[in-house]
Motif scaffolding. Sequence first.
Motif, short mmCIF file in Angstrom:
data_model
loop_
_atom_site.label_atom_id
_atom_site.label_comp_id
_atom_site.label_asym_id
_atom_site.label_seq_id
_atom_site.Cartn_x
_atom_site.Cartn_y
_atom_site.Cartn_z
N VAL A 30 -8.94 -13.88 -12.40
CA VAL A 30 -9.88 -12.95 -12.38
C VAL A 30 -9.24 -11.16 -12.35
CG1 VAL A 30 -12.68 -13.62 -11.61
CG2 VAL A 30 -10.66 -12.44 -10.15
N GLU A 31 -9.33 -10.55 -12.41
CA GLU A 31 -8.84 -9.53 -12.09
C GLU A 31 -9.58 -8.65 -11.47
OE1 GLU A 31 -6.59 -5.21 -13.67
OE2 GLU A 31 -7.09 -7.24 -15.08
N ALA A 32 -9.39 -7.82 -10.30
CA ALA A 32 -10.04 -7.08 -9.51
C ALA A 32 -9.52 -5.15 -9.01
CB ALA A 32 -9.79 -7.44 -7.75
N ASP A 33 -10.73 -4.21 -8.65
CA ASP A 33 -10.01 -3.32 -8.74
C ASP A 33 -8.69 -2.57 -8.10
OD1 ASP A 33 -11.33 -4.23 -5.72
OD2 ASP A 33 -12.78 -2.37 -6.34
N ASP A 34 -8.44 -3.62 -7.76
CA ASP A 34 -7.24 -3.22 -6.94
C ASP A 34 -5.81 -2.99 -7.96
OD1 ASP A 34 -6.65 -6.35 -6.71
OD2 ASP A 34 -6.33 -6.00 -4.63
N PHE A 74 -12.18 -11.63 -0.09
CA PHE A 74 -13.51 -11.93 -0.17
C PHE A 74 -13.78 -11.14 -1.42
CE2 PHE A 74 -14.35 -12.32 4.45
CZ PHE A 74 -14.40 -13.33 4.67
N ALA A 75 -14.15 -11.87 -2.82
CA ALA A 75 -14.35 -11.07 -4.31
C ALA A 75 -16.04 -11.11 -3.88
CB ALA A 75 -13.74 -12.29 -5.20
N ASN A 76 -16.64 -9.71 -4.63
CA ASN A 76 -17.91 -9.86 -5.18
C ASN A 76 -17.76 -9.66 -6.47
OD1 ASN A 76 -19.20 -9.13 -2.77
ND2 ASN A 76 -18.05 -6.93 -2.47
N LEU A 77 -18.81 -10.40 -6.76
CA LEU A 77 -19.18 -10.68 -7.95
C LEU A 77 -20.47 -9.81 -8.28
CD1 LEU A 77 -17.74 -12.16 -10.93
CD2 LEU A 77 -19.31 -14.19 -10.41
N ASP A 78 -20.13 -9.30 -9.54
CA ASP A 78 -21.36 -8.55 -9.93
C ASP A 78 -22.27 -9.64 -10.95
OD1 ASP A 78 -22.64 -6.59 -11.89
OD2 ASP A 78 -22.30 -5.81 -10.10
N SER A 79 -23.61 -9.11 -11.02
CA SER A 79 -24.73 -9.73 -12.03
C SER A 79 -23.65 -9.56 -13.20
CB SER A 79 -25.65 -9.11 -11.50
OG SER A 79 -26.46 -8.10 -12.10
N ALA A 80 -23.93 -8.25 -13.61
CA ALA A 80 -23.26 -8.43 -15.16
C ALA A 80 -21.70 -9.67 -15.48
CB ALA A 80 -22.69 -7.08 -15.35
N PHE A 81 -21.97 -9.93 -14.86
CA PHE A 81 -20.57 -10.73 -15.29
C PHE A 81 -21.05 -11.83 -16.39
CE2 PHE A 81 -16.08 -9.42 -14.58
CZ PHE A 81 -16.46 -8.90 -13.61
N GLY A 82 -21.77 -12.75 -16.31
CA GLY A 82 -23.12 -13.74 -16.39
C GLY A 82 -23.47 -12.99 -17.93
N ARG A 83 -23.42 -12.45 -18.61
CA ARG A 83 -24.20 -11.94 -19.22
C ARG A 83 -23.80 -12.11 -20.99
NH1 ARG A 83 -26.44 -5.91 -16.92
NH2 ARG A 83 -27.79 -6.94 -15.00
N THR A 84 -22.22 -11.79 -21.10
CA THR A 84 -21.37 -11.58 -22.18
C THR A 84 -20.71 -13.20 -21.99
OG1 THR A 84 -19.62 -10.27 -21.12
CG2 THR A 84 -21.43 -9.21 -22.71
N GLU A 85 -20.12 -13.80 -21.21
CA GLU A 85 -19.62 -15.01 -21.28
C GLU A 85 -19.96 -16.02 -22.43
OE1 GLU A 85 -17.45 -18.26 -21.07
OE2 GLU A 85 -16.55 -15.94 -19.95
N LEU A 94 -21.35 -18.12 -13.62
CA LEU A 94 -21.70 -16.48 -12.95
C LEU A 94 -22.80 -16.35 -12.57
CD1 LEU A 94 -19.09 -16.30 -15.68
CD2 LEU A 94 -18.90 -16.03 -13.51
N ARG A 95 -23.62 -16.81 -13.56
CA ARG A 95 -24.48 -16.49 -12.50
C ARG A 95 -24.58 -16.63 -11.68
NH1 ARG A 95 -28.05 -16.77 -18.23
NH2 ARG A 95 -27.56 -14.95 -18.58
N ALA A 96 -24.34 -18.22 -10.89
CA ALA A 96 -25.13 -18.79 -9.62
C ALA A 96 -24.14 -18.38 -8.64
CB ALA A 96 -24.92 -19.74 -10.16
N SER A 97 -23.48 -17.62 -9.03
CA SER A 97 -21.84 -17.19 -8.01
C SER A 97 -22.26 -15.43 -7.75
CB SER A 97 -20.79 -17.22 -8.79
OG SER A 97 -20.75 -19.48 -8.32
N GLU A 98 -22.99 -15.33 -8.03
CA GLU A 98 -23.61 -13.39 -8.12
C GLU A 98 -23.02 -12.85 -6.86
OE1 GLU A 98 -26.45 -12.32 -9.72
OE2 GLU A 98 -26.48 -13.04 -11.66
N GLY A 99 -22.40 -11.94 -5.85
CA GLY A 99 -22.70 -11.67 -4.94
C GLY A 99 -20.93 -12.06 -4.01
N LEU A 100 -20.90 -12.60 -2.96
CA LEU A 100 -19.65 -12.68 -1.91
C LEU A 100 -19.03 -13.97 -2.84
CD1 LEU A 100 -17.26 -10.64 -0.01
CD2 LEU A 100 -19.11 -11.88 1.67
#
Length: 265
Positions: A30-34, A74-85, A94-100
Amino acid sequence: MSDTKPELRTVNVTRYGKPLREGGSLPALVEADDDFLYVLKFRGAGQGTNALIAELVAGEIARTLGLRVPEIVFANLDSAFGRTEPDEEIQDLLRASEGLNLALHYLSGSITFDPILNVVDARLASQIVWLDAFVMNVDRTARNTNMLMWHKELWLIDHGAALYVHHTGPNWPEQSLRPFLQIKDHVLLPQATDLDAVDVDFKQILTADRIRSIVALIPDEWLTNQSITESADEQREVYAQFLETRVARSEIFVNAAKEARNARV
């Protein structure tokens, strides 16, 4: 080997790259905001947050001992990631891993360690064998070394299978005094001829304060869903006491490693 208290950065995942279909946990690039790439370990996979705790604790212990481990964040995963996969299995993950979650800096251009081609000296081999016997890491075998060569240096990855005793229930005190018999399968055991000297050095480094500073990194939310009877602080205390006991009685797992090596060579 730093004397400073370990700290982990927190990043936000901005782009899901591709799954790395290795093992049962389905980590992903994955790519992060840094703007860096990371190998993301999902809280919703396999052994859940226990695997993330093992990855965090064992990885930061290795770093404290002076071994090379990619930066852990630590990597935050937003709920939006599970919608288009489009892949339903990955979508569920992805849906089960929302959060930290947890992620390791991606070592671009690294290659898998080859025990035939890559030479490891006795000192480094002994350090890695000591570490894995200490944290009960069952996953550093010739079949799956979980080591990389990057810029001609050896790096340790994937400690999610360490501390496997936290799946076994309330008998931690008994487990902390047991030898680690699976060390017989360690890929570097034949070269580990310097275990006694490494034991002396590492016991001086892994003080109770250092152990507790690493255990303190475990997020509350990874612990509160593991037990309905113990608080996050109580569970951290169990981890700390387990590790402190193993350091204090390190001759148990060191002698077992030496015996396994003698039987193997």
